[in-house]
Design an enzyme around this catalytic site. Structure first.
Site, mmCIF file in Angstrom:
data_model
loop_
_atom_site.group_PDB
_atom_site.id
_atom_site.type_symbol
_atom_site.label_atom_id
_atom_site.label_comp_id
_atom_site.label_asym_id
_atom_site.label_seq_id
_atom_site.Cartn_x
_atom_site.Cartn_y
_atom_site.Cartn_z
ATOM 1 N N ASP A 114 0.987 -1.191 -0.237
ATOM 2 C CA ASP A 114 0.044 -0.041 -0.213
ATOM 3 C C ASP A 114 0.841 1.338 0.036
ATOM 4 O O ASP A 114 2.191 1.207 -0.042
ATOM 5 C CB ASP A 114 -1.109 -0.070 1.328
ATOM 6 C CG ASP A 114 -2.124 0.734 0.983
ATOM 7 O OD1 ASP A 114 -1.945 1.736 0.042
ATOM 8 O OD2 ASP A 114 -2.919 0.797 1.609
HETATM 9 C C1 BGC Z 1 -5.029 3.441 0.410
HETATM 10 C C2 BGC Z 1 -5.212 2.367 -1.017
HETATM 11 C C3 BGC Z 1 -4.881 3.196 -2.237
HETATM 12 C C4 BGC Z 1 -3.605 3.858 -2.122
HETATM 13 C C5 BGC Z 1 -3.284 4.706 -3.751
HETATM 14 C C6 BGC Z 1 -3.861 4.240 0.038
HETATM 15 O O1 BGC Z 1 -3.742 5.204 1.164
HETATM 16 O O2 BGC Z 1 -5.159 2.529 1.448
HETATM 17 O O3 BGC Z 1 -6.128 1.694 -0.853
HETATM 18 O O4 BGC Z 1 -4.980 2.234 -3.231
HETATM 19 O O5 BGC Z 1 -3.609 4.781 -1.110
HETATM 20 O O6 BGC Z 1 -4.122 5.629 -3.631
#
Ligand code: BGC
Length: 821
Positions: free
Chosen positions: A266
Site C-alpha cells: 500500500d
Molecule cells: C490506500 C489504497 C490506495 C492507495 C493509492 C492508500 O492510502 O489505502 O487503497 O490504493 O492509497 O491511492
C-alpha cells in the site's frame, strides 16, 4: 496532480505510514492451484528478457517513481524503453477510475454488493476496466475485499460485506470483469485492514482458524479469479507488517494458493528492504525508499542474493506478458463509453437500493403528489465517499430535480446546514466582505476587528477557501486559531462531501460557544500563485432552529416527505459513533412528528443506529450511490423499480450492542494491538452466538411485493449440496426476491462453529403471481472449517440443518441433510 502531491506529503507525515498439509484423513485435498509453481515457469522468452536487464533496470521495475506525464493517478512504474517494456500507470479505485479527468462515478462497492449479484459485479468491473484503459492506465488498485468487521471502519463503503462467501463471489466476478478489459486488477489490502484507526501501525492478533474462514477467503477467491496483483495492507498481522509477512506473502499466497502475479505495498507501507523482499514483497509504492538505492546496495554488498530481485521482476513481467503489454498484443486503448458506464451505474444503484422499513404504504410514492424534500443531500448529490475511492464524476444530478420531475409540487428545505450562512454585516466592525473576500496574487490581506454576538449561543464557523489547505487563511478569534492545521492525515482525509462547498471551495469547520458581547477577530490571508478567495460563514443555535422550523413547515404542507440523511466517510478515519452526525437526529424527530409519512433516505457509508426509526414511515438505504444516484433513488421512491438490495452487514441497535462493542482490545485496540477475540463469530455470526437482536439483520431488505417460500429439498452433490425450493411472488407487483440459504454446524467437528453461515443465495426477478423453483449449490468449502492442527480445511460431516429464507433472521424453510465424506 496537486492532489497526489499533497496526499503524498500527508502520508509521508505519518512516517510512511502454512504450509500445505498433506491431505490427512478427513482433510480436504489441496486445490490444484495450491501446488507451488516453479519460479522459473515464466518461459524462455521472459527469461531472455530478464537476462538482458541491468541491475538498475530491474530495480526500477520494483518501485514507484514520478510520472512525467501524470494524469493524476496514484502510481507509476517506468518501463525499460530500450527493451520494449512499457511503463505501468496504476490508478484507484474501488468505485471508478480516480484520475484528474472525469470518469464514471459508480455506486460504492457496498451498494453493488447489496444486489447479491455476481453477474452485475462483473459488469461493474468491465466499466472500470474499460475506463481505466481508456484513461491511460494499466493497473487498477481495486477491488478491496477486506471484510466489514467493525461498523465504525471508515472504508466500509469501499468493500463488500461482513460475509466471506458473498465477498468472495463478488470479488472474483469483479476481477474477471476488470481483466476482461485488459486492465490488471489489484486485490487489496492483504490482509486484515478492517479498521482505519491506527491503520499504519496496528497489530492485528488473529487465530489461524478465524483468518482462513473469514478474511482470507475473499483474497483466495481473487487469486483463483486470476488477479494480476495483490496490495499488502498497512497494518501488522500477528506481530509482522503485512508487507513483510512471510506467512501471508509466501506461505499462504504463493505456496498454498499458487499466486504467480506480483505483490505491491500500500502507499508508503514498506518498512524494510531485505526482510520484505525475502518475505515475498515485490514492489514498493509509490516511491523507492526501500526498493530503490537500498535494494541495489543490499545486492551489491551481498546482504541479499540478486535472484530475489529476479524473482520479483519475473513476477511483474509475467503479468505484463499475460496482459500482452510486452509484445504489444494488448488491444489498443478503447475510447471511454460514458453512456454505457452511466447505464451500469444507474442499474447498480437501483439493484442495491435497500428498503429497510416501509410502514403504512409510505412507499412507493404516488406520481403527481406533493412532496417536501429535506436535507442538504436532497439538493446536493452525495456521489461518493472520500479518500482514494473518490471519483470525479461525469455529472451528478440533484435528487431534488429527480423528484421534481415525478411530483406535482415539491418544496425544499435544507434542514441541516453543512456550509453555513453569511455572518450579518452588522456583526462585523469594521465591515468586510465575509462572503467573497479576494486576495490578489502574492498579496497579504489582514483584518483586525470585532465580531459582536447579540446572545450567547453555539456557533459553528465555516471557512471556505480556494487555496491548498496548508495555505488557508489564519482566523484568530479572541486570540485563538479557529482552524489549526490537523496533524498527520487530518488535512488529507476530510471526507468526500462535507469538505468541499458546492462551488468546489475547500471547507473547514469549528464549533464553540460564544458569550454575548464583542470578540476580537483577526484574519490573515495570503494570495498565493493563483490568488485566494475565501468566505467566513457560520451557523448558530438560532440559525439551526430556523432551518428545522422551515423543514417542519415544509413537511406539514406536503403529503409525503423525503428526508435525505448523510454520513460522510473516508479512508484514514473511523467514525466515533454509529449515530448520524450533526443535528440530524433532532431534524428527523421534528420532521417525522410533523408528518409521519416521512421516508428517510440514508446516504451513509455503513450501518447507522436509528433511535428515530419508529417515528418514520420508511427508510431507504442508498449508501453512496454514484453519479446516477439521484435518478436511481427517485426511481425506487416512485416504485419504477423494486428496491433490489439486501443488507450485506448487520445493523446494530446502538453503540453498545455489536461485535466490537465494550472491549477496547477488540476495537480500536490497546497499546497498538487489536485482538480478534470474537474469533469466527463476526457480523451476523456474533449476533447469533450472543443471542443479540440487531436493528436490521444481515440479508434484510424489503420489496414492494411479497414472496412466499416452499418445498425445500436438499441433496448431496459431490462433496457439496444442491438445495432447491420454490419462491412465489404473492403480491400484485413485479419484484426482486433474494432468497438466502444458511447451514448450521457439523456435529462431528471439534472446532468452534457458527450457529449458521450463509451458504448460497440467488437474486430472482419475479412477475406478479409468478412462481419459480430456485436451485442453489453449496460448495464443499462452505461446509468446511479450518482446522488449525492440520493447517487445512476439513469437511463438516454429519447431519446439518439447512434453512432458506429472506434474511439471516427470516428463515422460512428448514430441513436437514447428512453431509458425507
Ligand atoms: C490506500 C489504497 C490506495 C492507495 C493509492 C492508500 O492510502 O489505502 O487503497 O490504493 O492509497 O491511492
Amino acid at each position: 496532480m496537486s492532489d497526489t502531491v499533497s496526499r503524498r506529503s500527508a502520508l509521508r507525515l505519518m512516517g510512511g505510514a502454512i504450509a500445505v498439509a498433506a491431505a490427512a484423513t478427513g482433510a480436504l485435498t489441496p486445490p490444484a492451484h495450491a501446488l507451488a509453481r516453479p519460479e522459473a515457469g515464466a518461459g524462455p522468452r521472459l527469461e531472455g528478457l530478464l537476462a538482458k536487464l541491468t541491475l538498475d533496470e530491474k530495480i526500477s521495475l520494483l518501485h514507484g517513481a514520478t510520472d512525467p506525464a501524470s494524469l493524476g493517478q496514484a502510481g507509476y512504474v517506468p518501463g525499460v524503453r530500450r527493451l520494449g517494456i512499457p511503463p505501468l500507470r496504476l490508478t484507484d479505485g474501488p468505485a471508478g477510475v480516480r484520475v484528474t479527468r472525469h470518469a464514471t462515478a459508480l455506486p460504492a462497492p457496498v451498494l453493488l454488493a447489496s444486489a447479491f449479484d455476481p453477474s452485475l459485479a462483473r459488469r461493474y468491473g468491465r466499466v472500470v476496466g474499460r475506463e481505466g484503459r481508456a484513461l491511460g492506465q494499466d493497473v487498477l488498485l481495486s477491488p478491496m475485499v477486506n471484510l466489514i468487521r467493525t461498523p465504525y471502519a471508515g472504508r466500509n463503503f469501499e468493500t463488500f460485506s461482513e460475509d466471506p462467501l458473498l465477498a468472495s463471489d463478488l470479488v472474483a466476478a469483479e476481477i474477471k470483469g476488470i481483466q476482461d478489459e485488459h486492465l490488471i486488477a489489484t486485490v487489496k489490502h492483504f490482509a486484515m485492514n478492517n479498521q482505519e484507526q491506527d491503520r499504519m501501525s496496528i497489530d492485528v492478533r488473529v487465530d489461524e482458524q478465524t483468518l482462513h474462514e473469514l478474511e482470507l477467503r475473499g483474497f483466495e477467491a481473487a487469486i483463483d479469479a486470476g488477479a494480476g496483483a495483490v496490495m499488502g495492507a498497512y497494518n501488522k498481522v500477528n506481530g509482522t507488517f503485512s508487507c513483510e509477512n512471510k506467512t501471508l506473502l509466501t506461505d499462504i499466497l504463493r505456496d498454498r494458493w499458487g499466486f504467480d502475479g506480483w505483490v505491491m505495498t500500500d502507499w508508503f507501507a514498506a518498512h524494510s528492504t531485505v526482510a520484505a523482499i525475502t518475505a515475498g514483497l515485490d514492489m514498493e509504492m509509490p516511491d523507492g525508499t526501500y526498493f530503490g538505492t537500498a535494494l541495489k546496495t543490499a545486492v551489491q554488498n551481498g546482504s541479499m542474493p540478486e535472484r530475489l530481485v529476479d524473482r520479483s521482476v519475473r513476477r511483474v513481467l509475467s503479468v505484463m506478458d499475460r496482459f500482452g503489454l510486452l509484445d504489444g498484443s494488448v488491444p489498443p486503448r478503447p475510447d471511454r463509453d460514458a453512456k454505457a458506464g452511466a447505464a451500469v451505474a444507474l442499474e447498480v444503484a437501483k439493484a442495491g437500493a435497500t428498503l429497510l422499513r416501509n410502514e403504512n404504504r409510505t412507499l412507493p410514492l404516488t406520481p403527481g403528489g406533493t412532496v417536501a424534500v429535506i436535507g442538504p443531500t436532497g439538493s446536493l448529490p452525495f456521489v461518493s465517499g472520500g479518500g482514494s475511492a473518490h471519483v470525479v464524476p461525469d455529472h451528478a444530478d440533484s435528487p431534488l430535480d429527480a423528484i421534481k420531475s415525478r411530483a406535482r409540487k415539491v418544496t425544499y428545505a435544507l434542514g441541516e446546514d453543512l456550509f453555513g450562512k453569511a455572518i450579518p454585516a452588522a456583526a462585523l466592525t469594521p465591515a468586510f466582505d465575509s462572503e467573497a473576500q479576494k486576495v490578489g496574487v502574492g498579496k497579504v490581506w489582514t483584518y483586525d476587528g470585532t465580531l459582536t454576538v447579540t446572545a450567547s449561543d453555539e456557533w459553528t464557523f465555516v471557512l471556505h477557501f480556494s487555496s491548498a489547505p496548508t495555505a488557508r487563511p489564519e482566523v484568530l478569534l479572541d486570540g485563538t486559531e479557529l482552524f489549526p492545521q490537523a496533524a498527520g492525515y487530518g488535512e488529507y482525509f476530510q471526507g468526500g462531501l462535507v469538505s468541499a462547498a458546492p462551488d468546489g471551495l475547500s471547507v473547514r469547520r469549528r464549533t464553540l460557544t460564544l458569550a454575548k458581547g464583542a470578540h476580537t477577530l483577526r484574519i490573515t490571508a495570503q494570495g498565493g500563485a493563483d490568488g485566494l478567495l475565501f468566505r467566513l460563514r457560520r451557523s448558530t443555535g438560532a440559525t439551526r432552529a430556523q432551518d428545522v422550523a422551515e423543514a417542519v413547515s415544509a413537511a406539514r404542507h406536503a403529503r409525503d416527505v423525503v428526508l435525505f440523511a448523510y454520513e460522510d466517510a473516508t479512508e484514514g478515519l473511523d467514525r466515533a459513533t454509529l449515530a448520524l452526525p450533526g443535528h440530524q437526529r433532532q431534524l428527523i424527530e421534528a420532521v417525522t412528528k410533523a408528518n409521519p409519512r416521512t421516508t428517510v433516505v440514508l446516504n451513509t457509508s455503513s450501518s447507522t443506529s436509528m433511535p428515530w426509526l419508529n417515528s418514520t414511515g420508511a427508510v431507504l438505504q442508498m449508501y453512496y450511490p454514484g453519479q446516477e444516484g439521484a435518478v436511481a433513488t427517485a426511481a425506487v421512491l416512485y416504485g419504477e423499480c423494486d428496491p433490489g438490495g439486501r443488507l450485506t452487514q448487520s445493523f446494530a441497535v446502538d453503540d453498545a450492542h455489536h461485535p466490537v462493542a465494550g472491549d477496547p482490545r477488540r476495537y480500536p485496540g490497546v497499546n497498538g494491538t487489536e485482538e480478534y477475540s470474537e474469533g469466527i463469530h463476526a457480523g451476523y455470526r456474533w449476533y447469533d452466538a450472543q443471542g443479540e437482536r440487531p436493528l436490521f439483520p444481515f440479508g434484510h431488505g424489503l420489496s414492494y411485493t411479497s414472496f412466499s417460500y416452499g418445498h425445500l429439498r436438499v441433496r448431496r452433490a459431490g462433496r457439496g449440496l444442491r438445495v432447491s425450493f420454490t419462491v412465489h411472488n404473492t403480491g400484485r407487483r413485479d419484484g426482486i426476491a433474494v432468497p438466502q440459504v444458511y447451514v448450521g454446524p457439523s456435529p462431528h467437528l471439534q472446532l468452534d462453529q457458527a450457529v449458521k453461515v450463509l451458504a448460497g443465495y440467488r437474486r430472482v426477478a419475479l412477475r406478479a403471481g409468478e412462481r419459480r423453483r430456485v436451485e442453489v449449490d453449496i460448495a464443499a468449502r462452505t461446509l468446511s472449517s479450518w482446522d488449525p492442527k492440520r493447517h487445512d480445511w476439513v469437511l463438516g460431516t454429519g447431519r446439518r440443518t439447512v434453512w432458506a429464507g429472506a434474511s439471516s433472521r427470516d428463515l422460512r424453510l428448514r430441513t436437514s441433510v447428512e453431509v458425507g465424506k
